[in-house]
Design an enzyme around this catalytic site. Structure first.
Site, PDB file in Angstrom:
ATOM      1  N   LYS A   1       0.842  -1.198   0.000  1.00  0.00           N
ATOM      2  CA  LYS A   1       0.000   0.000   0.000  1.00  0.00           C
ATOM      3  C   LYS A   1       0.880   1.252   0.000  1.00  0.00           C
ATOM      4  O   LYS A   1       0.689   2.161  -0.790  1.00  0.00           O
ATOM      5  CB  LYS A   1      -0.925  -0.035   1.226  1.00  0.00           C
ATOM      6  CG  LYS A   1      -1.818   1.170   1.348  1.00  0.00           C
ATOM      7  CD  LYS A   1      -2.814   1.006   2.471  1.00  0.00           C
ATOM      8  CE  LYS A   1      -3.497   2.321   2.762  1.00  0.00           C
ATOM      9  NZ  LYS A   1      -4.486   2.241   3.821  1.00  0.00           N
TER      10      LYS A   1
ATOM     11  N   GLU B   1      10.649  -4.615   4.602  1.00  0.00           N
ATOM     12  CA  GLU B   1      10.759  -6.030   4.209  1.00  0.00           C
ATOM     13  C   GLU B   1      10.405  -6.208   2.728  1.00  0.00           C
ATOM     14  O   GLU B   1      11.103  -6.902   1.977  1.00  0.00           O
ATOM     15  CB  GLU B   1       9.794  -6.907   5.032  1.00  0.00           C
ATOM     16  CG  GLU B   1      10.101  -6.986   6.519  1.00  0.00           C
ATOM     17  CD  GLU B   1       9.373  -5.909   7.321  1.00  0.00           C
ATOM     18  OE1 GLU B   1       9.086  -4.826   6.757  1.00  0.00           O
ATOM     19  OE2 GLU B   1       9.107  -6.147   8.496  1.00  0.00           O
TER      20      GLU B   1
ATOM     21  N   GLY C   1      -4.876  -1.936   5.100  1.00  0.00           N
ATOM     22  CA  GLY C   1      -4.044  -3.066   4.671  1.00  0.00           C
ATOM     23  C   GLY C   1      -4.718  -4.407   4.938  1.00  0.00           C
ATOM     24  O   GLY C   1      -4.805  -5.268   4.059  1.00  0.00           O
ATOM     25  N   ARG C   2      -5.233  -4.602   6.146  1.00  0.00           N
ATOM     26  CA  ARG C   2      -5.812  -5.914   6.500  1.00  0.00           C
ATOM     27  C   ARG C   2      -7.216  -6.107   5.929  1.00  0.00           C
ATOM     28  O   ARG C   2      -7.832  -7.143   6.161  1.00  0.00           O
ATOM     29  CB  ARG C   2      -5.778  -6.088   8.022  1.00  0.00           C
ATOM     30  CG  ARG C   2      -6.400  -4.957   8.818  1.00  0.00           C
ATOM     31  CD  ARG C   2      -5.945  -5.005  10.284  1.00  0.00           C
ATOM     32  NE  ARG C   2      -6.386  -3.856  11.060  1.00  0.00           N
ATOM     33  CZ  ARG C   2      -5.744  -2.696  11.149  1.00  0.00           C
ATOM     34  NH1 ARG C   2      -4.619  -2.507  10.462  1.00  0.00           N
ATOM     35  NH2 ARG C   2      -6.204  -1.713  11.895  1.00  0.00           N
TER      36      ARG C   2
ATOM     37  N   GLU D   1      -4.572  -6.633  14.974  1.00  0.00           N
ATOM     38  CA  GLU D   1      -4.081  -5.317  14.554  1.00  0.00           C
ATOM     39  C   GLU D   1      -5.221  -4.291  14.633  1.00  0.00           C
ATOM     40  O   GLU D   1      -4.985  -3.104  14.801  1.00  0.00           O
ATOM     41  CB  GLU D   1      -3.512  -5.389  13.123  1.00  0.00           C
ATOM     42  CG  GLU D   1      -2.618  -4.215  12.780  1.00  0.00           C
ATOM     43  CD  GLU D   1      -1.746  -4.440  11.536  1.00  0.00           C
ATOM     44  OE1 GLU D   1      -0.552  -4.756  11.664  1.00  0.00           O
ATOM     45  OE2 GLU D   1      -2.277  -4.279  10.424  1.00  0.00           O
TER      46      GLU D   1
ATOM     47  N   HIS E   1      -4.967 -33.228  18.270  1.00  0.00           N
ATOM     48  CA  HIS E   1      -3.824 -34.014  18.739  1.00  0.00           C
ATOM     49  C   HIS E   1      -2.712 -33.118  19.251  1.00  0.00           C
ATOM     50  O   HIS E   1      -1.579 -33.565  19.408  1.00  0.00           O
ATOM     51  CB  HIS E   1      -3.332 -34.923  17.617  1.00  0.00           C
ATOM     52  CG  HIS E   1      -4.370 -35.942  17.244  1.00  0.00           C
ATOM     53  ND1 HIS E   1      -4.475 -37.157  17.861  1.00  0.00           N
ATOM     54  CD2 HIS E   1      -5.407 -35.875  16.364  1.00  0.00           C
ATOM     55  CE1 HIS E   1      -5.502 -37.827  17.350  1.00  0.00           C
ATOM     56  NE2 HIS E   1      -6.098 -37.060  16.442  1.00  0.00           N
TER      57      HIS E   1
ATOM     58  N   LYS F   1       9.674  -0.915  14.287  1.00  0.00           N
ATOM     59  CA  LYS F   1      10.234  -0.633  12.953  1.00  0.00           C
ATOM     60  C   LYS F   1      11.291   0.469  13.055  1.00  0.00           C
ATOM     61  O   LYS F   1      12.350   0.396  12.445  1.00  0.00           O
ATOM     62  CB  LYS F   1       9.141  -0.125  12.007  1.00  0.00           C
ATOM     63  CG  LYS F   1       8.134  -1.154  11.539  1.00  0.00           C
ATOM     64  CD  LYS F   1       7.241  -0.492  10.485  1.00  0.00           C
ATOM     65  CE  LYS F   1       5.982  -1.262  10.214  1.00  0.00           C
ATOM     66  NZ  LYS F   1       5.033  -0.558   9.365  1.00  0.00           N
TER      67      LYS F   1
END
Ligand code: F6P
Length: 547
Positions: free
Chosen positions: A205, A211, A266-267, A352, A383, A511
């Site tokens: 965005k 990263e 973003g999400r 978030e 399990h 960050k």
């Protein structure tokens, strides 16, 4: 707006909780054999069974009252109509416009955003058709066989989850996802690919995420190493972003940029150009069906009365367990291998959004907000961690997601899967009391002493709540409904808790500090003032890397 805890409905829920906390779910079922009919809802392709919750009709009435007192209807309208409800960033919140199938305009700053939304969808359609048909070719004229989406957070989790979930419908180039700045992920991904047939989608965005840019630059170098020509970037890179300047600076042809807007969080962005990897994988028709499913849920959320409103009920059940029963987490348990990454997607969506401790007015909340979200595909979880769900000391409300039919039937395996899902929800709710444990042990022919010794270990407290969401099979439309259901649930909870569900300042500090530490890892650089632990670790990294 007064604190939610001071509202009459909250106070009434407090009193109601004190009464209901003493009543086991088992007896609620025993007292009303028709409890399932009372507490299940069909909505489009979903059946939502919420009868295994610690509620009565009075609880649901109080939920609706609380939603009213929190002016939820006005808040829903404000979101859908483009008000700047993301107040700390001064933005509208309009992921619903991305799937608005109606002719209704959605106006931000006096302009209807729908023409732009439709234009980008058409651009995606045109591009995905070209790539999927082989018309779009790489630098040496080869058609594209592999697509690598480079992005992180919302620019990764949503498309990755959807591409995996809809793998049954995949008939386009193979989609890969690289998010981690750990060079291992990019290296492993590229190892099996050919530069001639690989297309990179740089999804960001902001187009400033450390990263993503690091991975994007490494991918560009991989292409340049292969072709020794910057021209090749044009055929092998496209960008999904709101930041045209940075995209152009990176060297991507603006013709190959797919835009979205600051009102897409973003999400919440998989419905936008960020979904290009989905469209390439399953085709635009299926992508539009995904949008259609979400639109159906949007209409339901916007119009249904609170008593019958899935996202509202789910949200208030979450508030009920978080703020009254003290639950700190909830588990999402898909009995659907295709939804393996759904819990990871929900972690960003929920945590978030609502992992906040100040209200919109800047004051401390003074009550619990967003829970920890976790989960794994169901039978694997059985399990691993279900022991704690059944017999641990903590209350963990669960969502069971269950497809009735398999898209890949083999013998009776799917029936085994479904039986396990229903059995786990039943076991969590019913438990097994001492008398039942005793009877079972007696049947095993053990001595009396041995039986007595084992009884406490073999009892299950039960009374552990869950929702079950059933659907026939996972289609793009069903997935759209499911995702939008959780999106709106998170929205409602944010409104009740009065936090801004649409900013994410909590990710910024780390960050910033990483940028300070990065040069300090080099031996010849001075180390600025840190705590002794951080300084010690920086020095240790320097020493170890020297050896
Ligand atoms: O982790 C913080 C965050 O801003 C997320 O909200 C976002 O989804 C992610 O980074 C990626 O951001 P971008 O798409 O701008 O690269």
């Amino acid at each position: 707006m007064p604190k939610p805890t001071t509202l009459p409905a909250w106070q009434a829920l407090q009193d109601h909780y004190r009464e209901l906390a003493q009543v086991p779910l088992r007896s609620l079922f025993a007292d009303d054999p028709d409890r399932f009919s009372l507490f299940n809802l069909h909505q489009d392709d979903l059946l939502f069974d919420f009868s295994k919750n610690r509620i009565t009709s009075r609880t649901v009435d109080l939920f609706a009252q609380l939603a009213d007192e929190c002016t939820l209807s006005e808040d829903i309208e404000a979101m859908f109509s483009g008000a700047r409800i993301n107040a700390t960033e001064g933005r509208a919140v309009l992921h619903t416009a991305l799937r608005n199938e109606s002719d209704r305009p959605v106006v931000v700053d006096g302009a209807d955003v729908m023409p732009d939304v439709r234009r980008v969808l058409d651009q995606m359609e045109d591009f995905s058709q070209k790539v999927r048909s082989g018309e779009w070719v790489g630098h040496t004229g080869e058609p594209i066989t592999d697509v690598v989406n480079i992005g992180i957070g919302g620019s990764d989790l949503g498309p990755l989850m959807v591409v995996q979930a809809l793998d049954h419908y995949a008939d386009g180039p193979k989609a890969h996802f690289v998010s981690n700045v750990d060079p291992t992920q990019l290296s492993q991904t590229l190892r099996g690919l050919s530069p001639e047939t690989t297309l990179f989608i740089i999804a960001s965005k902001t187009f400033t995420t450390q990263e993503t840019l690091a991975n994007a630059k490494a991918a560009r170098q991989w292409i340049l190493d292969a072709f020794d020509s910057f021209e090749a970037v044009k055929n092998h890179f496209v960008a999904l972003s709101t930041n045209r300047t940075q995209v152009v600076e990176f060297g991507i042809d603006p013709e190959n940029m797919f835009a979205f807007w600051d009102w897409v969080g973003g999400r919440y962005s998989l419905w936008s150009a960020i979904g290009l990897s989905i469209a390439l994988s399953i085709g635009m028709e299926n992508f539009r069906a995904l949008l259609g499913g979400a639109y159906a849920m949007d209409k339901h959320f916007r119009n249904a009365p609170f008593h019958q409103n899935l996202p509202v009920l789910m949200a208030l059940l979450g508030v009920w367990y978080t703020n009254f029963f003290g639950a700190a987490s909830y588990a999402v348990l898909p009995y659907d291998q295709y939804l393996a990454r759904f819990p990871a997607f929900l972690q960003q969506l929920d945590m978030e959004s609502n992992g906040k401790r100040v209200r919109l007015d800047g004051r401390q909340v003074g009550y619990e907000t967003g829970p920890v979200v976790w989960g794994e595909p169901g039978t694997n979880g059985q399990h691993a961690f279900y022991q704690l769900l059944h017999q641990g000391t903590r209350l963990v409300p669960c969502d069971f997601l269950v497809p009735v039919q398999s898209l890949n039937p083999i013998g009776d395996q799917h029936e085994i899967l479904v039986a396990n899902a229903l059995a786990q929800a039943e076991a969590l709710m019913m438990g097994r009391n001492e008398a039942e444990a005793l009877a079972e042990l007696k049947g095993e022919g053990l001595s009396e002493t041995e039986t007595e010794r084992l009884v406490p270990h073999k009892t299950f407290p039960g009374n552990r709540p869950s929702n079950s969401i059933l659907y026939k099979r996972l289609t793009p439309a069903v997935l759209g409904q499911l995702i939008a259901l959780y999106e709106h649930k998170v929205f409602v909870q944010g409104r009740i808790w009065q936090v801004n569900s649409f900013d994410q300042w909590g990710v910024e500090l780390g960050k910033k500090l990483a940028k300070v530490i990065l040069p300090e890892l080099e031996n010849d650089q001075p180390i600025s003032s840190h705590d002794s632990s951080t300084t010690g670790l920086i020095q240790a990294v320097r020493q170890i890397s020297e050896k």
